[in-house]
Each structure stands twice: as structure tokens, then as C-alpha cells.
Design a protein around this motif. Sequence first.
Motif, PDB file in Angstrom:
ATOM      1  N   LEU A 139       0.889  -1.065  -0.074  1.00  0.00           N
ATOM      2  CA  LEU A 139      -0.153  -0.140  -0.111  1.00  0.00           C
ATOM      3  C   LEU A 139       1.084   1.244  -0.051  1.00  0.00           C
ATOM      4  O   LEU A 139       0.621   2.077  -0.776  1.00  0.00           O
ATOM      5  CB  LEU A 139      -0.787  -0.175   1.185  1.00  0.00           C
ATOM      6  CG  LEU A 139      -1.768   1.291   1.408  1.00  0.00           C
ATOM      7  CD1 LEU A 139      -2.780   1.174   0.272  1.00  0.00           C
ATOM      8  CD2 LEU A 139      -2.641   1.256   2.800  1.00  0.00           C
ATOM      9  N   LEU A 150      -1.258   8.298   2.568  1.00  0.00           N
ATOM     10  CA  LEU A 150      -2.480   7.326   3.009  1.00  0.00           C
ATOM     11  C   LEU A 150      -3.552   8.380   3.625  1.00  0.00           C
ATOM     12  O   LEU A 150      -3.151   9.295   4.132  1.00  0.00           O
ATOM     13  CB  LEU A 150      -1.963   6.731   4.078  1.00  0.00           C
ATOM     14  CG  LEU A 150      -0.852   5.332   3.724  1.00  0.00           C
ATOM     15  CD1 LEU A 150      -0.668   4.285   4.916  1.00  0.00           C
ATOM     16  CD2 LEU A 150      -1.035   4.858   2.236  1.00  0.00           C
ATOM     17  N   GLU A 154      -7.390   4.804   5.111  1.00  0.00           N
ATOM     18  CA  GLU A 154      -6.313   3.807   5.383  1.00  0.00           C
ATOM     19  C   GLU A 154      -5.215   3.622   6.547  1.00  0.00           C
ATOM     20  O   GLU A 154      -5.003   2.522   6.783  1.00  0.00           O
ATOM     21  CB  GLU A 154      -5.402   4.177   4.003  1.00  0.00           C
ATOM     22  CG  GLU A 154      -6.086   3.877   2.754  1.00  0.00           C
ATOM     23  CD  GLU A 154      -5.505   4.561   1.476  1.00  0.00           C
ATOM     24  OE1 GLU A 154      -5.539   3.883   0.433  1.00  0.00           O
ATOM     25  OE2 GLU A 154      -4.496   5.213   1.731  1.00  0.00           O
ATOM     26  N   LEU A 173      -7.790  -3.289   3.109  1.00  0.00           N
ATOM     27  CA  LEU A 173      -6.473  -2.970   2.500  1.00  0.00           C
ATOM     28  C   LEU A 173      -5.962  -3.930   1.490  1.00  0.00           C
ATOM     29  O   LEU A 173      -5.485  -3.614   0.318  1.00  0.00           O
ATOM     30  CB  LEU A 173      -5.249  -2.793   3.442  1.00  0.00           C
ATOM     31  CG  LEU A 173      -5.673  -1.522   4.513  1.00  0.00           C
ATOM     32  CD1 LEU A 173      -4.553  -1.441   5.403  1.00  0.00           C
ATOM     33  CD2 LEU A 173      -5.910  -0.347   3.772  1.00  0.00           C
ATOM     34  N   VAL A 176      -8.083  -2.784  -1.480  1.00  0.00           N
ATOM     35  CA  VAL A 176      -7.266  -1.430  -1.998  1.00  0.00           C
ATOM     36  C   VAL A 176      -5.950  -1.683  -2.753  1.00  0.00           C
ATOM     37  O   VAL A 176      -5.949  -0.934  -3.833  1.00  0.00           O
ATOM     38  CB  VAL A 176      -7.035  -0.489  -0.804  1.00  0.00           C
ATOM     39  CG1 VAL A 176      -6.223   0.463  -1.243  1.00  0.00           C
ATOM     40  CG2 VAL A 176      -8.148  -0.254  -0.240  1.00  0.00           C
TER      41      VAL A 176
END
Length: 330
Positions: A139, A150, A154, A173, A176
Motif C-alpha cells: 500500500l 495514505l 487507510e 486494504l 485497496v
Amino acid sequence: MESSRATSGSRRARRRDRPRRRALLYVSLATVAVVGATAAGSVYVKAHARDDAVSSAASPGPSSSVSASASGEASVEPVTEPAVDRDALLSSAMAKVTLPSGAKVSAAVLDLDSGDSATYGDAAFDTASIVKVDILATLLLQAQDAGRHLTATEKAYATKMIENSDNTSATELWDVIGKADGLDAANKRFGLTSTEGGDGPLWGLTQTTAADQLTLLQQVFGDDSKLSAASQAYVQGLMKTVESDQRWGVSAAADGSQYALKNGWLARSTTGLWDVNSIGRVTVGGTDYLVAVLSKGTVSQAKGISVVEAAAKAALGSFTEGDSSASASQ
């Protein structure tokens, strides 16, 4: 050269003397040459006796050369100490770890100061929740690529995912980052070569090796990382503050509370047996180590934790105790 006592006899007497003196001169020069050669030969033998005990008595052949200073002393190359076989030491240490019947374990260690590393076992294991570090690293890498920070949402998911090992946050996540495809793409850039994301929503069944987890930890804690310093500090901070009941695993080998980690545990529905894993950074004797221990096949989580902690202590001992023994023998 003639002596000052030489008479002024006839030229014939002088002519008879010259050949004898020349002969004596040649003999003297020849004697010096032989003595010099013998001395050089002695120097050669002494200088090389340390390097080759079997042939130390042998004299140099015609092609041998001796490097000597103006004073005639031989130049001897310094002896290089043999490298420590870290894999052999780790293998020996891990062989002493008692495993329950059917259980398996793998471990990898890296000394952050020296760069020395070792790996025991190359089998693939289910990640269980240790993949949450990989999800967060992915991420952050994607956010860096996009030139963004972020979001608040998040960050909230990331905190719960690492500190509390919250599965719902991990699933959010996982979606994501693009699930397995996103994870695998990031891992290729991170240098992981034997890790494959789990199918669909099954992030906990991502397959990995101890060596790959060590590579991932280098991305989080090492100097040569695809993650920015800010991203590294963010992940490290969360791994240092996992909730108290999850501070087991590789932390068993650390000095006090000097560690940052993430653990994973999963009971397989197909067998009823447990996957128990632990990865992180620990400090022992003032030196920082990255450690990954993976296990599978124990009948309970508690048994798995015992195996992982015993393996972590043995793995770190192969570095710390081996170094102490080596220092004492020098």
C-alpha cells in the motif's frame, strides 16, 4: 688489485702472478654468489612455510620468485581468516530444536551490522497474518508511486491491521492494493522471488518462504529499500506497538523489549493443524538482527508458539554464540 708489498721484479714474474690472482678473485666471487643464493633460498622457505606446511621444506624452482625489500627481508602476504559458514551454524542450531511429530519449521536471520545472513529450509508456508506487513508495504509503495499520502481511513485500517492483527482491516486494504495481483507486483520490486498472493479474498493463504520474509524485512528495516524513509518509519512504528498479548515469537530472542514484530497464526480447516509464524527485528547484545521463523503442523497455537520461540532463540544463538566462540579462539 696489487699489494703495496709487491716487488719491482721482472715483467715475467708479474705475468706469472696475474693468472693466480685472477683465479683467486673468481673463486671469491663465486663463493659470494653461492652464499647469497643459499640465503635467498632460506628466506623463501621461511616466508612460505606458513602458507604450505606440506611443502615448506622445498626450495624454489627456477620459475619461483621472492619479493624482498632492500634489506633482504621477504614480503609475506597476510593470511585471510576463513569466512564463517553461517548456513552450517544455523543448520546445526536448528537441528537441536525439538519438533512435534509432523511439524515443520524454517528460519532466516540477517545481521544488520555486518550484513551476514543465513537460511534454514526453503519450503513454502502459509503466511497467516504476517502477510499484513506485506500488505501495508505494498500500500505504501503504491501511494509513493501515486505521489500521495495514505488517507485517514487507510491509516486507521493499517493501525488495526498491524497492532491488533484485525482481519477486517486487512481485507479492506487487501482490496485497496488489488489483492494478489497488487501484492505480487510489489513483491517483484521488493525482491521477493518465492511469494505468491492467496486466491481471491484469502490473503492468509499467501505462500512464502523464510528467505523471502527476510527480504521483506529488509525493505522495512534496511538501508537499501524501495520504501521511503517515512514509509519505513511508519511500518516500524506499528510493529513496535503490537498489543501485549501478541508480543511473542521472535521477541523471545531479544534483549528485553528491544524488538518490533508481527505474528501470524491460523488453524487449517482441512487438517485442524496450526500455522504459526513470527517476523521482525530484534536487538541482542547491542546488534540488530532481522529474523523470520515459519512453522506448520502443530496441534495447537500454544505448541506452535513454543516451536517458533525455540527456533528464534536457536537461530539467533547461531550468530551470537558462534561469534563469541570465534572471538575467543583468535
